[in-house]
Design a protein around this motif. Structure first.
Motif, PDB file in Angstrom:
ATOM      1  N   GLY A  32     -25.519   0.103  -2.464  1.00 38.20           N
ATOM      2  CA  GLY A  32     -26.313  -0.911  -3.139  1.00 38.20           C
ATOM      3  C   GLY A  32     -26.444  -2.137  -2.261  1.00 38.20           C
ATOM      4  N   SER A  33     -26.750  -3.259  -2.878  1.00 40.78           N
ATOM      5  CA  SER A  33     -26.948  -4.485  -2.115  1.00 40.78           C
ATOM      6  C   SER A  33     -25.633  -5.181  -1.765  1.00 40.78           C
ATOM      7  N   GLY A  34     -24.545  -4.777  -2.425  1.00 40.41           N
ATOM      8  CA  GLY A  34     -23.252  -5.392  -2.146  1.00 40.41           C
ATOM      9  C   GLY A  34     -22.391  -4.528  -1.251  1.00 40.41           C
ATOM     10  N   ALA A  35     -21.105  -4.892  -1.186  1.00 35.15           N
ATOM     11  CA  ALA A  35     -20.155  -4.125  -0.384  1.00 35.15           C
ATOM     12  C   ALA A  35     -19.942  -2.747  -1.009  1.00 35.15           C
ATOM     13  N   PRO A  36     -19.635  -1.721  -0.215  1.00 36.80           N
ATOM     14  CA  PRO A  36     -19.464  -1.755   1.240  1.00 36.80           C
ATOM     15  C   PRO A  36     -20.817  -1.809   1.958  1.00 36.80           C
ATOM     16  N   TYR A  37     -20.853  -2.609   2.998  1.00 37.45           N
ATOM     17  CA  TYR A  37     -22.092  -2.798   3.745  1.00 37.45           C
ATOM     18  C   TYR A  37     -22.199  -1.798   4.899  1.00 37.45           C
ATOM     19  N   GLY A  38     -23.426  -1.510   5.283  1.00 40.47           N
ATOM     20  CA  GLY A  38     -23.648  -0.764   6.507  1.00 40.47           C
ATOM     21  C   GLY A  38     -23.467  -1.694   7.692  1.00 40.47           C
ATOM     22  N   VAL A  39     -22.893  -1.158   8.769  1.00 42.87           N
ATOM     23  CA  VAL A  39     -22.698  -1.945   9.988  1.00 42.87           C
ATOM     24  C   VAL A  39     -23.059  -1.103  11.197  1.00 42.87           C
ATOM     25  N   THR A  40     -23.591  -1.743  12.210  1.00 44.91           N
ATOM     26  CA  THR A  40     -23.885  -1.054  13.454  1.00 44.91           C
ATOM     27  C   THR A  40     -22.599  -0.844  14.238  1.00 44.91           C
ATOM     28  N   ASP A  41     -22.689  -0.127  15.367  1.00 42.55           N
ATOM     29  CA  ASP A  41     -21.493   0.064  16.190  1.00 42.55           C
ATOM     30  C   ASP A  41     -21.040  -1.239  16.833  1.00 42.55           C
ATOM     31  N   ALA A  42     -21.866  -2.287  16.746  1.00 45.18           N
ATOM     32  CA  ALA A  42     -21.476  -3.607  17.243  1.00 45.18           C
ATOM     33  C   ALA A  42     -20.926  -4.488  16.126  1.00 45.18           C
ATOM     34  N   GLY A  43     -20.816  -3.931  14.900  1.00 43.05           N
ATOM     35  CA  GLY A  43     -20.260  -4.680  13.787  1.00 43.05           C
ATOM     36  C   GLY A  43     -21.242  -5.570  13.058  1.00 43.05           C
TER      37      GLY A  43
END
Length: 234
Positions: free
Chosen positions: A64-75
């Motif tokens: 959804g729009s909250g946590a857990p968030y997606g992150v790239t390999d750079a964080g």
């Protein structure tokens, strides 16, 4: 030899990039115990093997729009990328598809699986999800192979055509809603796979072994992270 083992270990850790501190918090829950190593054939230990197609769904994503968030390999926060748990699974896939013994030598994969000689992932370049590519990038690095990104979501028929002509063990990482479209273009499959892939399951490998002009279908639970189910998809 020690440096080789350390390098392989770091590949899994580096999968989370700058998000590595959060991985430590995730690890407090513990991973599922490693399954017993199979006494599979030598063909499975090396880079060869039978014509086997393995399909996995990309690893965990934001819900959804909250946590857990997606992150790239750079964080960096990115809703098209994996969550921290997803990056953990991406790193753990190295041990599933490219297992090694204590000396760093290739070990037999789990029963029903094989070390892939080629890896396909959905091309994210047109603005699609980055998660299929991210899920198998650490594994591809460990195997020393390049990802085949010729096909994007919506091109499942073309992908299936390439898979039908492939030889040796092949791994595909895709979005779960479109896995059925890949299967529909493979040809005869026995027994019939599930009609759909549940949105809550990230922990299964679909396995297709070539049999004449068709395929024999089975499932292998990954059992890599805490909470992974030992049961196949119904």
């Amino acid at each position: 030899m020690t440096s080789r083992i350390q390098r392989r270990t770091m590949l899994g850790l580096l999968a989370a990039g700058a998000a590595a501190p959060a991985l430590g918090a995730c690890a407090k829950g513990g991973h599922a115990s490693d399954p017993t190593v199979s006494t599979a054939s030598t063909a499975q230990v090396g880079s060869g093997g039978p014509d086997m197609l393995m399909i996995i769904r990309h690893a965990e994503k934001p819900t959804g729009s909250g946590a857990p968030y997606g992150v790239t390999d750079a964080g960096e926060k990115d809703d098209k990328s994996l969550t921290i748990q997803g990056w953990s699974r991406a790193g753990a896939l190295i041990g599933l598809f490219d297992p090694r013994d204590g000396d760093g030598h290739p070990a037999p994969p789990r029963p029903g699986l094989a070390r892939p000689t080629r890896i396909f992932a959905a091309d994210p370049s047109s603005g699609g999800s980055k998660r299929p590519k991210e899920t198998v990038t650490p594994l591809a690095a460990a195997l020393g192979t390049s990802l085949d990104l010729r096909f994007a979501k919506g091109q499942e028929a073309a992908l299936a055509a390439a898979l039908r002509s492939a030889s040796g063990p092949t791994l595909v990482a895709w979005e779960h809603q479109s896995v059925a479209a890949i299967i529909a273009h493979l040809g005869p499959v026995t027994p019939k796979p599930p009609a759909s892939w549940p949105g809550s399951r990230f922990d299964v490998v679909y396995v297709f072994n070539r049999h004449g002009d068709g395929w024999n279908f089975s499932q292998v639970p990954q059992l890599l992270l805490a909470g992974d189910s030992p049961h196949p998809i119904a």
